[in-house]
Design an enzyme around this catalytic site. Structure first.
Site, short mmCIF file in Angstrom:
data_model
loop_
_atom_site.label_atom_id
_atom_site.label_comp_id
_atom_site.label_asym_id
_atom_site.label_seq_id
_atom_site.Cartn_x
_atom_site.Cartn_y
_atom_site.Cartn_z
CG ASN A 62 -0.40 -0.07 2.54
OD1 ASN A 62 0.61 -0.74 2.77
ND2 ASN A 62 -1.01 0.61 3.49
CD GLU A 64 -1.39 4.98 4.82
OE1 GLU A 64 -2.04 4.08 5.35
OE2 GLU A 64 -0.82 5.88 5.48
CB CYS A 73 -5.28 -1.28 -1.96
SG CYS A 73 -6.65 -0.40 -1.21
CD GLU A 75 -5.27 -5.87 -1.43
OE1 GLU A 75 -4.66 -4.78 -1.28
OE2 GLU A 75 -6.14 -6.26 -0.64
CB CYS A 112 -10.94 -2.43 0.10
SG CYS A 112 -10.19 -1.87 -1.46
#
Length: 164
Positions: A62, A64, A73, A75, A112
């Protein structure tokens, strides 16, 4: 009116040692990818490791950003990297794991909704399910065989298909 039910099936493993050596290696790749996470705001590091059908492993973590919607994210970092670098690759499986120093993570962390939808598109594109392992460091692992177990009503609109 008809009432219908959806049932999902998944495997639960009590530890890394219950997986085959190939899946253990993929989990270790995800663990290593945690070190590249940029999570100064949440301090919640997430990593993904993806095995392609040729054996190549691509990782993501991830990333940010102070403007929260601008982050990404783990993934999707891994999957979009595959889309850019290996557009015709077939994804066999992926591992997702997480770590934070703020509290103990005692159960596997799942994707998510946005990441589930992206996985769904990759499955549709390759015409084959992607096996996903959710790995709690030092604990339990969950394995699903395809995104439909997690997102049974994923957005798919065949009329929007483009010809390649």
């Amino acid at each position: 009116m008809n009432k219908r039910e959806i049932t999902i099936s998944y495997d639960v493993f009590q530890g890394l040692d219950e997986l085959n050596s190939e899946d253990q290696d993929l989990c270790r790749s995800a663990e290593l990818a945690l070190t590249t996470a940029y999570a100064p705001y949440s301090n919640f590091k997430v990593a993904a490791a993806v095995r392609l059908n040729d054996g190549k492993i691509v990782t993501g973590s991830n990333q940010e950003n102070l403007a929260y919607p601008s982050g990404l994210c783990a993934e999707r970092v891994a999957l979009f990297s595959i889309g850019a670098a290996y557009p015709n690759a077939v994804i066999e499986r992926m591992v997702v794991t997480a770590h934070t120093d703020k509290f103990e993570i005692t159960k596997p962390v799942t994707c998510c909704g946005a990441c589930l939808q992206v996985i769904s598109e990759f499955e549709q594109k390759q015409g084959k399910p992607i096996e996903i392992i959710f790995y709690c460091l030092g604990g339990e692992l969950l394995k699903v065989r395809g995104i439909r177990s997690l997102l049974p009503f994923s957005f798919v609109e065949d009329r929007l298909q483009i010809e390649l």
